[in-house]
Design an enzyme around this catalytic site. Structure first.
Site, mmCIF file in Angstrom:
data_model
loop_
_atom_site.group_PDB
_atom_site.id
_atom_site.type_symbol
_atom_site.label_atom_id
_atom_site.label_comp_id
_atom_site.label_asym_id
_atom_site.label_seq_id
_atom_site.Cartn_x
_atom_site.Cartn_y
_atom_site.Cartn_z
ATOM 1 N N LYS A 165 0.840 -1.205 0.000
ATOM 2 C CA LYS A 165 0.000 0.000 0.000
ATOM 3 C C LYS A 165 0.870 1.249 0.000
ATOM 4 O O LYS A 165 0.565 2.239 -0.690
ATOM 5 C CB LYS A 165 -0.905 -0.005 1.231
ATOM 6 C CG LYS A 165 -1.720 1.271 1.400
ATOM 7 C CD LYS A 165 -2.683 1.202 2.565
ATOM 8 C CE LYS A 165 -3.477 2.498 2.691
ATOM 9 N NZ LYS A 165 -4.512 2.421 3.749
ATOM 10 N N HIS A 225 -5.334 -28.545 -34.123
ATOM 11 C CA HIS A 225 -6.398 -27.593 -33.816
ATOM 12 C C HIS A 225 -7.329 -28.133 -32.736
ATOM 13 O O HIS A 225 -8.554 -28.140 -32.883
ATOM 14 C CB HIS A 225 -7.181 -27.215 -35.071
ATOM 15 C CG HIS A 225 -6.339 -26.557 -36.120
ATOM 16 N ND1 HIS A 225 -5.623 -25.402 -35.880
ATOM 17 C CD2 HIS A 225 -6.061 -26.902 -37.396
ATOM 18 C CE1 HIS A 225 -4.959 -25.057 -36.967
ATOM 19 N NE2 HIS A 225 -5.203 -25.960 -37.908
#
Length: 518
Positions: free
Chosen positions: A138, A276
């Protein structure tokens, strides 16, 4: 305004690199504060360090549960240096600034993989560590937070380049990484607790992975992509070791996973070739070289440029069998030294060493699909199949050899896009129909592909991922000489479908389980 690092708090469970990093900090005039085992390690190696208890004037207690949860620690992390009121309060209460926090958390992930003991796992849930990490992240305008030993080198380089400071961009990036670490950590703990409490089978959150690096692009060049690895992960394609070849693409990884999943759960030596996302050839055999030959024969045209996976060691004989066939990726649990030397001649071929997933995370086994506005979540389709529960609907029981082919066909169909049809004969696929809107079209394509590549469909097994809605599927199969059908059953026309199979003298096995794959 930035400040040189003058004081650092080090508290790590993973001691990798910490000694060299600590020595570097001391050499640059940084005072070290530490806890427990980290402080002892530094002291044993003649690195000057103060105990946190000396700073706080409060002893570690409750088996180490309480040691850094103190205003003299969190005030030193959270105070905004350019805020007069903050600094005045710090002066009044004797709070010393902490400019660098180095913390990695109690090893909850690895503990979860080694024990189911609730008390042991509870004690490996870190409290003080995440609290300090969040505080430092923070306040990253003033404080540098490090949660990963791989970032020590970056900190040292920045301090050397900037007179003991860490540049603002690095502090922001490290803060983001810190929050990602605590988020993934807490998610794993939350998921474990939910399972222990048996409140719900669903994981409460799904953020259980960390960014392992950007990929060149996604499915197409205009799409950005990255690989994420489970924080508790062991095995699987995401954690595979690349031995050689070009950088893996998004499509490479997706197809590699499809291929690896097919072979990883088969007991016999097996080979799968993927194109594929769909298998174009799968076979089992006495060894994987023989299995490769059968898998390739299934559809040699589609195999060009495909992905190959095997569940056995790749030996020189298999590399010789592959010959000049162009493959994008080979995945195996091991590659012999001779085979590796032979494969090295194929400069662009990626070779991956993969192992089955073995971790015990409650978040494993879930699949996530993004949709607009949210996600669809489901369990993976990996439940064990009870072949003993299959029922013969036509009274014509299969031979042992045919039953083996039926089991392989129904295993493979699980990995084919729906509507899915798989033909198997002599332990190998000979025709696959995938992704059609009409099931009968998938049957037709599977048969046509088999004939196209010279396969005799007489006596073959046909597996369907879902029930036959009409008898036309059976009629088409019978006309091709297929003698055994494997399907879940459950259609309102099951009677009509069964009658058609009986009419043509076919064996039809009902599995009671559907395998849609959209």
């Amino acid at each position: 305004m930035s400040h040189p690092i003058r004081r650092a708090l080090l508290s790590v469970s993973d001691k990798t690199g910490i000694l060299d990093f600590a020595r570097f900090l001391v050499q640059h005039g940084v005072e070290l504060i530490s806890t427990g085992g980290t402080a002892q390690l530094l002291r044993d190696n003649d690195v000057r360090v103060r105990d946190v208890s000396e700073l706080t004037q409060f002893p570690e207690m409750m088996d180490g549960r309480v040691k850094t949860l103190h205003p003299l620690v969190h005030g030193g992390l959270l105070a905004v240096r350019d805020d007069h009121a903050h600094m005045q309060a710090a002066m009044e209460h004797g709070i010393q600034m902490i400019d660098l926090l180095v913390v990695n958390l109690y090893p909850f992930e690895s503990t979860l993989n080694t024990t189911a003991d609730r008390d042991v796992l509870i004690e490996n849930i870190d409290i003080g560590g995440p609290a300090m990490i969040r505080a430092a992240a923070k306040n990253h305008h003033d404080v540098t937070v490090v949660v990963d030993p791989s970032d020590y080198a970056r900190i040292m380089q920045s301090m050397q380049a900037h007179g003991g400071e860490v540049d603002a961009s690095a502090r922001r990036q490290l803060a983001a990484k810190a929050y990602a670490r605590t988020a993934a950590y807490d998610t794993l703990v939350s998921s474990w607790l939910s399972g222990v409490a048996q409140e719900s089978p669903w994981p409460p959150y799904l953020l259980d992975a960390q960014n392992a690096g950007a990929l060149r692009y996604g499915e197409n060049p205009h799409q950005a992509a990255a690989l994420y690895q489970r924080v508790d992960g062991k095995g699987g394609i995401a954690h595979a070791q690349q031995l050689q070849g070009k950088e893996l693409s998004y499509n490479n990884l997706a197809d590699a996973d499809a291929a690896w999943q097919i072979v990883a759960t088969l007991a016999q030596p097996a080979v799968a070739i993927i194109k594929h996302a769909n298998p174009c050839g799968v076979a089992v055999g006495e060894h994987n070289t023989a299995a490769f030959a059968r898998a390739l024969a299934s559809d040699p045209t589609s195999a060009f440029g495909g992905i190959l996976a095997t569940n056995r060691v790749v030996e020189a004989s298999m590399v010789e069998a592959i010959g000049s066939l162009f493959l994008e990726v080979i995945i195996a649990p091991e590659v012999s030294p001779q085979a590796q030397e032979m494969l090295a001649a194929k400069k662009n071929l990626r070779v991956l060493i993969a192992q089955p997933e073995t971790h015990q995370s409650p978040l494993a086994g879930w699949m996530v699909q993004a949709i607009s506005g949210g996600y669809l979540v489901q369990q993976q389709d990996n439940a064990a199949m009870n072949h003993e529960a299959w029922k013969c609907a036509t009274g014509l029981e299969p031979t042992a050899a045919v039953l083996d082919d039926a089991r392989l066909a129904f295993h493979v169909v699980k990995y084919v896009k729906s509507n899915a049809i798989v033909l198997v004969k002599n332990h190998a696929t000979i025709g696959i129909g995938a992704g059609q809107m009409s099931r009968v079209d998938s049957v037709r394509i599977a048969i046509e592909k088999a004939h196209q590549h010279g396969h005799d469909t007489h006596g073959a097994v046909l597996a369907s991922d879902a029930f036959f809605p009409f008898a036309d599927n059976v009629e088409l199969a019978a006309a091709a000489g297929i003698t055994t059908l494997v399907q879940p059953g459950g259609s309102m026309r099951d009677g009509e479908v069964t009658d058609a199979a009986v009419k043509h003298g076919m064996t039809m096995l009902l599995t009671g389980r559907r395998h849609f794959k959209h």
